[in-house]
Design an enzyme around this catalytic site. Structure first.
Site, PDB file in Angstrom:
ATOM      1  N   SER A 236       0.772  -1.199  -0.003  1.00  0.00           N
ATOM      2  CA  SER A 236      -0.172   0.048  -0.015  1.00  0.00           C
ATOM      3  C   SER A 236       0.670   1.135  -0.142  1.00  0.00           C
ATOM      4  O   SER A 236       2.011   1.028   0.210  1.00  0.00           O
ATOM      5  CB  SER A 236      -0.958   0.122   1.160  1.00  0.00           C
ATOM      6  OG  SER A 236      -0.268   0.359   2.411  1.00  0.00           O
ATOM      7  N   LYS A 237       0.193   2.355  -0.332  1.00  0.00           N
ATOM      8  CA  LYS A 237       1.068   3.575  -0.329  1.00  0.00           C
ATOM      9  C   LYS A 237       1.629   3.879   0.979  1.00  0.00           C
ATOM     10  O   LYS A 237       2.660   4.367   1.202  1.00  0.00           O
ATOM     11  CB  LYS A 237      -0.077   4.778  -0.540  1.00  0.00           C
ATOM     12  CG  LYS A 237       0.504   6.053  -0.414  1.00  0.00           C
ATOM     13  CD  LYS A 237      -0.169   7.183  -1.306  1.00  0.00           C
ATOM     14  CE  LYS A 237      -0.056   8.362  -0.757  1.00  0.00           C
ATOM     15  NZ  LYS A 237       1.535   8.951  -0.348  1.00  0.00           N
ATOM     16  N   ARG A 238       0.753   3.611   2.249  1.00  0.00           N
ATOM     17  CA  ARG A 238       1.433   3.888   3.512  1.00  0.00           C
ATOM     18  C   ARG A 238       2.503   2.943   3.988  1.00  0.00           C
ATOM     19  O   ARG A 238       3.541   3.442   4.419  1.00  0.00           O
ATOM     20  CB  ARG A 238       0.231   3.111   4.462  1.00  0.00           C
ATOM     21  CG  ARG A 238      -0.147   4.383   5.229  1.00  0.00           C
ATOM     22  CD  ARG A 238      -1.330   3.927   6.448  1.00  0.00           C
ATOM     23  NE  ARG A 238      -2.312   3.311   5.285  1.00  0.00           N
ATOM     24  CZ  ARG A 238      -3.109   2.282   5.678  1.00  0.00           C
ATOM     25  NH1 ARG A 238      -2.741   1.420   6.921  1.00  0.00           N
ATOM     26  NH2 ARG A 238      -4.135   1.802   4.950  1.00  0.00           N
TER      27      ARG A 238
END
Ligand code: GLU
Length: 511
Positions: free
Chosen positions: A262-264
């Site tokens: 994920s972007k996180r």
């Protein structure tokens, strides 16, 4: 595999920046198409008007272009199967919805959002399907006159696919083999919404793949659950014979731990999850991109190609042409690929080493400018020699500054640890002698300088490491960098002496 012409499509929805997983999907489509002399289509799936994001389509085009993924047919490229943007194909979808309605393979449903909500609240795990549809408000449950009246009144409606339960649906996936599921678990998916006169993803996707004569649908694993419905749609249209082969690529996983990348994860571990920097038009947030971080497109392509595929041996460095030659679904993995971003840095390092010094010097120029150095004040030869000396130490073009700034700016501060270790009270006098020696050399830039300096150190009985490191400290500011006499050769006698003198005058031994 069918014998027909290979035609693949990359079909992103312009709902934001293209994720790195989407880039890999595009790449695999491209490799497969090129290998088979086929066509690569770029179709913009913009039927979800709620999620449309301005700038996303341009971003997709720019990212693919940067990576060298060439599109044969698309909005920009044209082609004989257009339009290639779904919002411009409404008439086509309308006709196909009608075809399914006329054949009784679909029906019109008038349930309001509130009614659907009530049904969900009343029945746990409510699903709109053969077991519930007759309790709902649709053209199967309502008298014909009422349906006609509602339509004449302009009541908003959707068209749902009529799925008959109890059938085994077989999805043939080139990677996964036969994936079987019972039609009983599928719901009557919405295919079209009158409110915006647009089809949903499922209908538009199937109709377009058919009309665009797509031979292989290569996409992310997240679309596998939709595939049985797509198989049934092909059947309902009578297109089963020309149905494309499916390939559902494994997910990209977090570099550490479990689950989808994920972007996180990128924010947390410090790597981009987008090919190019993205400026969110609504929030103004900026997300980092591989291009702006200093990755070479060839390195990103090579890195991504190996996330889920291998060439069958342990070859790692492969150009786009080599990838095209070697790519095969036989060596694609079915399980998710960990996003080993450190490996991405390694690829970038390797690709930077493959550039000529002249190419690298060109890339270095903007970095110099950013640091207030005018690259035009230096000869091309000087810049090329500088990058040649330090390139083995860099992962990114930006690292060149960190490794080579002293070729452009004399140090103004000196590493205290090195002073402590190398700078004794006698050092100014010793380096003073070194200045005399250097001035007297017949050919300062020549190969004899090193031998002369070493000989002088030995003849005086000085400590080689201390003198050479103190020398380096005055010239570089710290005790690191390429071979000392490569540095001084490039800086020249005057600059070397100036730095020695300045060091002698300013460095005081640690207490
Ligand atoms: N529009 C879908 C997406 O955003 C396409 C999925 C597919 O390739 O069928 O990925």
């Amino acid at each position: 595999m069918s014998a027909r012409k290979v035609r693949v499509r990359f079909a992103p929805s312009p709902t934001g920046p293209l994720h790195i997983g989407g880039v890999r999907t595009a790449l695999y489509n491209y490799l497969f198409a090129r290998q088979h002399g086929g066509d690569m289509i770029l179709r913009i799936e913009d039927t979800d008007s709620q999620r449309f994001v301005p700038g996303a389509e341009e971003y997709i085009n720019e990212a693919l272009h940067w990576l060298g993924i060439k599109i044969d047919e698309g909005v920009r490229e044209g082609g004989s199967y257009g339009p290639y943007k779904q919002s411009e194909r409404r008439d086509i979808y309308r006709a196909h919805v009608k075809q399914l309605l006329d054949a009784d393979r679909a029906y019109i449903a008038f349930d309001t959002p509130a009614e659907l909500e009530a049904a969900r609240a009343a029945t746990p795990n409510f699903q709109y399907d053969a077991s519930t549809r007759l309790q709902m408000r649709n053209s199967l449950s309502l008298p014909r006159e009422e349906v006609e009246r509602l339509l004449a009144d302009g009541t908003p409606y959707v068209v749902r696919f009529r799925i008959e339960p109890g059938r085994e649906v077989v999805v043939n996936d080139l990677l996964r083999g036969e994936v079987k599921i019972s039609s009983s678990v599928l719901d009557d998916k919405v295919l079209y919404k009158s409110a915006d006169d647009l089809p949903t993803y499922h209908l538009a996707n199937i109709v377009d793949d058919h009309l665009m004569e797509v031979s292989h649908v290569i996409r992310g694993e997240e679309w596998l659950p939709s595939a049985p419905l797509h198989v049934l749609l092909y059947e309902a249209f009578g297109w089963s014979d020309t149905r494309p082969d499916f390939v559902h690529l494994p997910l990209l996983l977090k570099p550490d731990g479990k689950g989808k990348l994920s972007k996180r994860d990128g924010d947390r571990l410090g790597f981009p999850v987008f090919p190019l920097e993205w400026h969110d038009p609504k929030s103004g947030d900026v997300s980092s991109g591989y291009r702006e971080k200093g990755y070479l497109p060839e390195a990103v392509v090579n890195f991504l190609a190996l996330l889920g595929w291998n060439p069958g041996d342990d070859t790692e460095l492969m150009s786009m042409d080599e990838l095209i030659q070697k790519f095969s679904f036989d060596h694609c993995s079915r399980s998710g690929a960990k996003f080993a971003f450190e490996k991405g840095k390694w690829f970038n390092h390797e690709y930077l080493q493959r550039l000529s010094d002249a190419e690298l010097a060109q890339l270095f120029k903007p970095v110099l400018k950013r640091h207030g150095v005018d690259p035009e004040a230096y000869s091309p030869e000087y810049l090329e020699q500088v990058v040649g000396l330090v390139k083995s130490r860099i992962n990114f073009v930006d690292d060149l500054w960190d490794q080579a700034s002293f070729f452009f700016e004399a140090p103004t501060t000196y590493d205290p640890k090195a002073i402590k270790k190398r700078w004794s009270p006698e050092m100014p006098a010793i380096l003073g002698q070194l200045i005399e020696l250097l001035r007297d050399l017949p050919d300062f830039a020549g190969p004899s300088t090193e031998a002369a300096v070493l000989e002088w150190i030995a003849s005086k009985g000085y400590h080689l490491g201390n003198v050479m490191n103190a020398f380096r400290l005055t010239v570089v500011g710290e005790c690191r960098g390429p071979h000392m006499f490569d540095i001084t050769r490039l800086l020249g006698l005057d600059e070397t002496v100036k730095r020695l003198e300045r060091g002698i005058a300013t460095i005081t031994p640690a207490e």
